[in-house]
Design a protein around this motif. Structure first.
Motif, mmCIF file in Angstrom:
data_model
loop_
_atom_site.group_PDB
_atom_site.id
_atom_site.type_symbol
_atom_site.label_atom_id
_atom_site.label_comp_id
_atom_site.label_asym_id
_atom_site.label_seq_id
_atom_site.Cartn_x
_atom_site.Cartn_y
_atom_site.Cartn_z
ATOM 1 N N PHE A 198 11.625 1.682 -2.080
ATOM 2 C CA PHE A 198 11.271 0.362 -1.554
ATOM 3 C C PHE A 198 9.744 0.274 -1.447
ATOM 4 O O PHE A 198 9.083 1.234 -1.053
ATOM 5 C CB PHE A 198 11.865 0.136 -0.158
ATOM 6 C CG PHE A 198 13.357 0.010 -0.125
ATOM 7 C CD1 PHE A 198 13.974 -1.226 -0.269
ATOM 8 C CD2 PHE A 198 14.159 1.138 0.065
ATOM 9 C CE1 PHE A 198 15.358 -1.344 -0.224
ATOM 10 C CE2 PHE A 198 15.544 1.030 0.110
ATOM 11 C CZ PHE A 198 16.150 -0.215 -0.042
ATOM 12 N N HIS A 199 9.209 -0.898 -1.775
ATOM 13 C CA HIS A 199 7.780 -1.148 -1.582
ATOM 14 C C HIS A 199 7.556 -1.531 -0.117
ATOM 15 O O HIS A 199 8.293 -2.344 0.447
ATOM 16 C CB HIS A 199 7.305 -2.267 -2.503
ATOM 17 C CG HIS A 199 7.476 -1.948 -3.954
ATOM 18 N ND1 HIS A 199 6.577 -1.178 -4.659
ATOM 19 C CD2 HIS A 199 8.467 -2.277 -4.827
ATOM 20 C CE1 HIS A 199 6.997 -1.055 -5.906
ATOM 21 N NE2 HIS A 199 8.137 -1.707 -6.039
ATOM 22 N N MET A 200 6.519 -0.949 0.503
ATOM 23 C CA MET A 200 6.276 -1.130 1.930
ATOM 24 C C MET A 200 4.789 -1.340 2.213
ATOM 25 O O MET A 200 3.943 -1.047 1.385
ATOM 26 C CB MET A 200 6.763 0.098 2.707
ATOM 27 C CG MET A 200 8.249 0.385 2.554
ATOM 28 S SD MET A 200 8.725 1.916 3.407
ATOM 29 C CE MET A 200 10.491 1.906 3.135
ATOM 30 N N SER A 201 4.499 -1.812 3.412
ATOM 31 C CA SER A 201 3.125 -1.963 3.911
ATOM 32 C C SER A 201 2.324 -2.969 3.090
ATOM 33 O O SER A 201 1.383 -2.625 2.363
ATOM 34 C CB SER A 201 2.411 -0.607 3.938
ATOM 35 O OG SER A 201 3.139 0.325 4.702
ATOM 36 N N PHE A 202 2.676 -4.240 3.250
ATOM 37 C CA PHE A 202 1.953 -5.312 2.572
ATOM 38 C C PHE A 202 0.517 -5.394 3.080
ATOM 39 O O PHE A 202 0.235 -5.135 4.252
ATOM 40 C CB PHE A 202 2.646 -6.656 2.815
ATOM 41 C CG PHE A 202 3.827 -6.897 1.912
ATOM 42 C CD1 PHE A 202 3.658 -7.506 0.675
ATOM 43 C CD2 PHE A 202 5.094 -6.513 2.299
ATOM 44 C CE1 PHE A 202 4.741 -7.728 -0.158
ATOM 45 C CE2 PHE A 202 6.188 -6.731 1.473
ATOM 46 C CZ PHE A 202 6.005 -7.339 0.236
ATOM 47 N N VAL A 203 -0.366 -5.787 2.186
ATOM 48 C CA VAL A 203 -1.769 -6.008 2.542
ATOM 49 C C VAL A 203 -1.846 -7.027 3.678
ATOM 50 O O VAL A 203 -1.180 -8.064 3.659
ATOM 51 C CB VAL A 203 -2.550 -6.517 1.318
ATOM 52 C CG1 VAL A 203 -3.961 -6.933 1.710
ATOM 53 C CG2 VAL A 203 -2.585 -5.455 0.221
ATOM 54 N N LYS A 263 0.802 -1.221 0.000
ATOM 55 C CA LYS A 263 0.000 0.000 0.000
ATOM 56 C C LYS A 263 0.836 1.273 0.000
ATOM 57 O O LYS A 263 0.317 2.350 -0.299
ATOM 58 C CB LYS A 263 -0.914 0.002 1.235
ATOM 59 C CG LYS A 263 -1.932 -1.129 1.260
ATOM 60 C CD LYS A 263 -2.803 -1.054 2.511
ATOM 61 C CE LYS A 263 -3.846 -2.156 2.530
ATOM 62 N NZ LYS A 263 -4.716 -2.083 3.730
ATOM 63 N N GLN A 264 2.110 1.150 0.354
ATOM 64 C CA GLN A 264 2.945 2.347 0.481
ATOM 65 C C GLN A 264 4.309 2.149 -0.178
ATOM 66 O O GLN A 264 4.703 1.032 -0.520
ATOM 67 C CB GLN A 264 3.120 2.704 1.962
ATOM 68 C CG GLN A 264 1.805 3.111 2.628
ATOM 69 C CD GLN A 264 1.991 3.463 4.097
ATOM 70 O OE1 GLN A 264 2.602 2.724 4.854
ATOM 71 N NE2 GLN A 264 1.447 4.608 4.502
ATOM 72 N N TYR A 265 5.006 3.280 -0.344
ATOM 73 C CA TYR A 265 6.303 3.292 -1.006
ATOM 74 C C TYR A 265 7.210 4.262 -0.244
ATOM 75 O O TYR A 265 6.795 5.368 0.096
ATOM 76 C CB TYR A 265 6.131 3.775 -2.446
ATOM 77 C CG TYR A 265 7.305 3.534 -3.355
ATOM 78 C CD1 TYR A 265 7.581 2.268 -3.858
ATOM 79 C CD2 TYR A 265 8.125 4.585 -3.749
ATOM 80 C CE1 TYR A 265 8.641 2.039 -4.722
ATOM 81 C CE2 TYR A 265 9.194 4.373 -4.617
ATOM 82 C CZ TYR A 265 9.445 3.099 -5.104
ATOM 83 O OH TYR A 265 10.501 2.878 -5.964
ATOM 84 N N GLY A 266 8.426 3.815 0.011
ATOM 85 C CA GLY A 266 9.343 4.659 0.770
ATOM 86 C C GLY A 266 10.745 4.643 0.205
ATOM 87 O O GLY A 266 11.465 3.660 0.372
ATOM 88 N N GLY A 267 11.112 5.706 -0.507
ATOM 89 C CA GLY A 267 12.485 5.855 -0.966
ATOM 90 C C GLY A 267 12.976 4.727 -1.834
ATOM 91 O O GLY A 267 14.081 4.232 -1.654
#
Length: 385
Positions: free
Chosen positions: A330-335, A324-328
């Motif tokens: 990197f893919h982050m915050s898996f469902v 659900k999110q992206y940080g610098g």
């Protein structure tokens, strides 16, 4: 009517079988790059292979490479490699085991940039990019480095998945959704002069827009701080050989090999490394994240400043599509994994490195074309506490 139906069904099945042969490969190696040699004093990896339901499943899918596309699978947990299987095709064998990152290299770019900040080449992640002359009079000069790393550069009307993702081959590396206008093989200077001169960022809080060009802007902004290619390569060596401890050579591909001018911004994110060196890098990223070092602070800053993707839905077939999110970069915050600190790298054709920053688990997968069960082989493995 029945005869026609049989013909249609057979045609579908035959086309599916033809597709399963995987004539297309995403593991092509190109030897024009910036890189770091390995070291005899490389990071040691302890191995204790397990005989488990997972290892048996991996073995089955690896052996069935022509249908699954799976060529490499590594699971690292509790400080040990517990699953380690591969079945390389001729192309990978010819290249001595080097595996192509595709967009996993975007995350490698971010890691390199973090080291660039820590070594003083860039002041901090919130610097404006208007001190690189090539970006003058463009929307990219209106951004901070963090905004570009977060894919919120405000370039969505020109390039990227937000507006052009519905077109074939356009979501990542083409301008105005046209594959013929690819930016992947062109220097930053040429792309800027052709497409972006005279543009500006219309609003500060621009939407997330996944794009290859944003990553190229970020890494070449860092490179602009170096006097020459020799100095930059020496810097990469301090990261990958001295800090990470890779065993063999690792490298980033250049964008424009026919007329590669260092001063025009000619590095792309595509990265090459052997399987265990990918693991060594992932393992060090986890250690860094949990350390009190400068690079640890950088990685935690990326996590703390992650942005929402705001996708309409999520598909459990790759990390990029199921977070659900992206940080610098990197893919982050898996469902369904709320509050789990997991960094994921995701590349075309099924390349995946997923890192549990709290529990030290790493799942590494490489493929020639993705037809493996991502949820069983990656998501279900990484979600265990």
């Amino acid at each position: 009517m029945k005869k026609i139906l049989v013909i249609v069904v057979l045609g579908f099945l035959l086309s599916g079988n033809a597709f399963s042969k995987h004539k297309k490969t995403v593991q092509m190696y190109k030897d024009y790059n910036y890189g770091s040699d390995g070291s005899e004093n490389y990071q040691k990896l302890e191995t204790k292979l397990q005989d488990s339901k997972l290892s048996k499943l991996v073995e089955k899918k690896i052996k069935n490479r022509d249908k699954t596309g799976l060529v490499n699978y590594v699971l690292f947990e509790n400080g040990k490699i517990v699953v380690d299987q591969n079945n390389y095709n001729k192309e990978i064998i010819k290249n001595n085991g080097l595996l192509r990152s595709n967009s996993m290299g975007k995350s490698m770019v971010s890691y390199v940039i973090g080291h660039g900040i820590c070594k003083g080449y860039i002041d901090n992640v919130n610097v404006k990019l208007n001190d690189w002359e090539i970006l003058n009079d463009t929307l990219y000069a209106d951004n901070t480095l963090l905004q570009v790393l977060n894919m919120t550069a405000g370039d969505h009307n020109f390039v990227g998945e937000k507006k052009y993702g519905q077109f074939k081959d356009s979501s990542d590396g083409a301008v105005f959704g046209k594959g013929t206008n690819t930016i992947q093989k062109t220097s930053i200077a040429r792309n800027i002069n052709k497409w972006f001169r005279g543009t500006n960022k219309k609003r500060e809080n621009s939407p997330y827009n996944y794009s290859a060009l944003a990553t190229h802007i970020a890494i070449n902004y860092l490179i602009s701080k170096f006097e020459n290619a020799k100095e930059y390569k020496k810097f990469l060596t301090t990261i990958f050989r001295d800090h990470v401890g890779v065993k063999d050579r690792v490298s980033f591909q250049k964008t424009s090999w026919s007329s590669a001018d260092f001063n025009e911004g000619n590095s792309r994110f595509t990265f090459f490394a052997k399987s265990h060196d990918y693991l060594r890098i992932a393992n060090m990223i986890i250690k860094d994240f949990n350390s009190e070092s400068c690079i640890g602070s950088y990685l935690r800053t990326l996590y703390d400043n992650r942005v929402n993707k705001n996708h309409d839905g999520y598909s459990a077939h790759q990390s990029g599509a199921y977070t659900k999110q992206y940080g610098g970069q990197f893919h982050m915050s898996f469902v369904d994994l709320k509050n789990r600190v997991i960094f994921a790298m995701d590349g075309a054709g099924g390349q995946q490195i997923v890192m549990d920053m709290e529990n030290g688990r790493v799942v590494l997968v490489n493929s020639v074309d993705q037809h493996y069960d991502w949820k069983k082989l990656i998501y279900n493995v990484i979600k265990k506490k």
